[in-house]
Design an enzyme around this catalytic site. Structure first.
Site, mmCIF file in Angstrom:
data_model
loop_
_atom_site.group_PDB
_atom_site.id
_atom_site.type_symbol
_atom_site.label_atom_id
_atom_site.label_comp_id
_atom_site.label_asym_id
_atom_site.label_seq_id
_atom_site.Cartn_x
_atom_site.Cartn_y
_atom_site.Cartn_z
ATOM 1 C CB SER A 51 9.301 -9.270 -0.925
ATOM 2 O OG SER A 51 8.467 -8.673 -1.904
ATOM 3 C CD GLU A 52 8.158 -11.512 -5.976
ATOM 4 O OE1 GLU A 52 8.043 -11.123 -4.790
ATOM 5 O OE2 GLU A 52 7.228 -11.986 -6.646
#
Lengths: 225, 252, 225, 252
Positions: A51-52
């Site tokens: 996830s970013e």
């Protein structure tokens, strides 16, 4: 439209997408439908979800408030579980990972996808400005781009089209699309139907698709697992 | 003696002026956002700010709805960039998410944009992150394939490497970086908990980096292999109040 | 030359350089004479020493083998002490720190320095290729560049010159020079004598310097502490 | 199941071919150098290699002298890039220190250079480090003021930013990165001890990153806040022998 077979529901779409993730794959989950994928990984397979904001290796979504770690969310802000081997990093390192080509599969939502693999998911109708999040980086740099989206827009327009007319996120990037009526491959300027949802015919799918579909030789009904 | 710990959030931001450029750390979660620094910035009253942030901020109302949907208890001190938008303090925002993700929930900044009261520069999160790191690392510009052929490439130099077109992006240095970390020592060394988001990225990418932390520990308690951000990148440290406030107007 | 006063020895040169480092400064120590500086910081001052391989905040050199941490060395491979608040990082982050302008003072050895502040310390005579280490990054990007070197080369040539004729490391970067005969400032194309070693006259120093010296109004004998 | 732990150093490097480009981690200290990977590379016999390293390697003899000078016990398994130089395996070296620092101690690579048997590209450590990070991060090229007006600028594009000239440097991606870390798990997550040098920088900047570690611990023992290099950047992990070898020719 009233005679149409049933559409796949969101969790089944996520299962179809999750089904084909190889063991050991590094997979980023984008906003919307893709977020559900981390719930559907078979226990015999290890998939590392990225996830970013700086996570790699998180687990399924957490729905019991008592189990929530408020710092551990997916890209959509939904609580997810920790998993052994998970690690945290900065945003710059997280995107070094994305942009350096280390993500095997990026799973993205979309507003439109076209036969050249162009992706439009930036300009939500009615919003004052386009939004990119990490989608542009992911669509441009991941080894495989998998779109999971409804087959039709809320207004009934097909979302798989000959040529995107909405704001483009990235060019020539989409490899596969899971919708609520089937699984498609995009390559060489052609959209090919690989699998159809139970009860659907090729003709019915073609009728709600904005581009002429090719059909895989071994086209078949979607089977999970 | 080096002591970067400042007694209050108001003191930590006393020299922020109108028109300043500010990096806002965190990622769409009040638990990794520098809530009290944002509240102090609101009290400070500086306006026409240029902000840099992954997202435009939820604001109190949207945040409450999002927390309810997830059956989580809402925070009373979860201030984020939405507060600055509500108060009309942003002249420009450089962000990857100027809007909310859902069609029905509106970020405060969406109202600002509709009223034409601020400029926005929309760019992918990775290009923003790298541009910020460049400021920390002394690189004025770099090439990336991300954004080629899309609206973000408008006005930017395009150049091919190995036959692939790339665009030129430039460093994003701010006057202040407001970040959130877990623990600090008096040198400004920081340890984070959880995803480190833009907090770690922005540390050192501004003239003054201010860290809001849960606690300050004695020098030496943070080990050399464990420190995530060396104090070299941090000018000021402020500790969050032990009892949460519920109004951003309350001095802290 | 036989009537010359005594030259400062290496440890005194290091003390002169260390004397002027401000409290709280971030200071990189280069190979050769500069490495000794971390031994001479007054106890009432906190100076954070940086080394290229990813250390900030190390202490004095360690000469007792029983106290050595084999992983903790300065840039010259000499064991140094750990200190509270020290941190480790990667080479890329270490140089992000250098190149991003976060180093207050870089202390470097040199083969030649000239009146424009040019620095030559890359091509050691007799070596098959020039060597840069981190010196070029440091000389270009640190806020202040302090050179610590012998006043004369082993062959008797002056090392402070009108114009460097050796391979250049970086242009227009040197701010101050400590040698075994004095302390000099370089600015606006001029080399100014600020302090002289005990017993030395301005004339004697000029006689072994390759450029015409300016002399500070308040020029004085070097005093430590 | 993901398991990046490989049974031997020889197996870990079995697919290195002559002419390959190799990142060598560490910094002038055998304790942070991938000694056993270098020994295995020597046994492998691949030659005409292009190496990237901060320094050209001490070799056994120089290392012994340096350790004696510091009253430290010499290592019998402290193999470094000097071994590759002695064996004539380097066709080219990209480095910041092609020579020893002292006039009297000669690195093995100095002899190679004098005999004209290899090419060398000398570049500052920071530019090398950044070029390697670019390979990890997908950036083909960036601008830096470092090196302007000096021999390293030869043939490079010069461009001004804010009136200051900069040169264009490009990414350095290798076929293999050989690095050293302290602990690993089966995902390839790494924790280092001490300065992380080019080891951390090079992880992920090559087609195959191989980590030589002191021990492999059960998955989950390395915590998410503690991991320095995510396993995503690491393809193979090999554990150092519990009893040091004293000849590089001994299979390991």
């Amino acid at each position: 439209m009233s005679e149409q077979p049933e559409l796949l529901d969101e969790s089944v779409m996520a299962m179809v997408a999750a089904r084909d993730l190889p063991d050991g794959a590094i997979v980023n989950l984008g906003l919307g439908l893709p977020l559900a994928l981390s719930d559907y990984i078979p226990p015999d397979r290890e998939v590392l979800f990225h996830s970013e904001q700086g996570i790699v290796g998180f687990g399924a979504r957490v729905f019991d408030p008592a189990e929530v770690d408020p710092l551990l969310m997916n890209a959509g802000g939904e609580p997810v579980a920790s998993a052994p081997g998970m690690s945290y990093m900065s945003h710059d390192e997280s995107f070094a990972m994305i942009r350096g080509g280390h993500i095997d599969v990026t799973v993205l939502g979309a507003l439109q996808v076209d036969a050249r693999g162009n992706l439009a998911n930036a300009q939500i109708p009615g919003k004052p400005a386009p939004g990119l999040g990490g989608g542009q980086d992911l669509a441009t740099c991941a080894k495989q781009v998998l779109v999971v989206m409804r087959h039709l827009a809320p207004n009934g327009d097909p979302k798989i089209v000959e040529r995107c007319d909405m704001v483009l996120t990235a060019l020539g990037c989409v490899d596969r699309v899971v919708t609520d009526v089937g699984l498609f491959e995009i390559a060489d300027g052609r959209v090919t139907l690989l699998e159809y949802a139970p009860g659907w015919t090729v003709e019915q799918i073609q009728a709600i698709t904005g581009v002429e579909l090719a059909v895989a030789e071994d086209v078949r009904e979607i089977v999970l697992g | 003696m080096i002591n970067k710990v400042v007694g209050s959030f108001d003191e930590a931001l006393a020299d922020v002026r109108s028109g300043a450029m500010i990096h806002f750390g965190g990622f769409a979660n009040p638990h990794n956002t520098p809530n009290y620094l944002i509240a102090a910035l609101a009290r400070r009253g500086a306006d026409r700010l240029t902000g840099v942030s992954t997202y435009a901020g939820h604001g109190e109302e949207v945040q409450r709805v999002l927390f309810e949907r997830r059956n989580l208890e809402a925070l009373h001190d979860g201030w984020d960039l939405g507060l600055m938008a509500e108060l009309g303090r942003l002249g420009k925002l450089i962000t990857s998410f100027p809007n909310g993700n859902s069609r029905e929930l509106l970020y405060p900044f969406e109202h600002v944009l509709r009223r034409g009261e601020a400029e926005v520069e929309v760019l992918g999160q990775g290009s923003i992150a790298e541009r910020i790191r460049c400021a920390r690392a002394g690189i004025p510009a770099f090439y990336t394939p991300v954004g080629v052929g899309t609206f973000v490439a408008a006005g930017k130099e395009v150049r091919e490497f190995d036959g692939v077109p790339h665009i030129l992006e430039t460093a994003l240095r701010a006057d202040f970086a407001l970040i959130r970390a877990h623990r600090a020592d008096r040198f400004g060394n920081l340890v984070y908990r959880g995803p480190r988001t833009f907090n770690q990225t922005m540390a050192g990418a501004a003239g003054v980096t201010v860290a809001e932390v849960d606690e300050v520990v004695p020098l030496g308690d943070l080990g050399p292999d464990e420190i995530h951000t060396p104090g070299v990148y941090v000018q000021r440290v402020v500790v969050r109040p032990s009892t949460p406030h519920d109004d951003w107007r309350t001095p802290a």
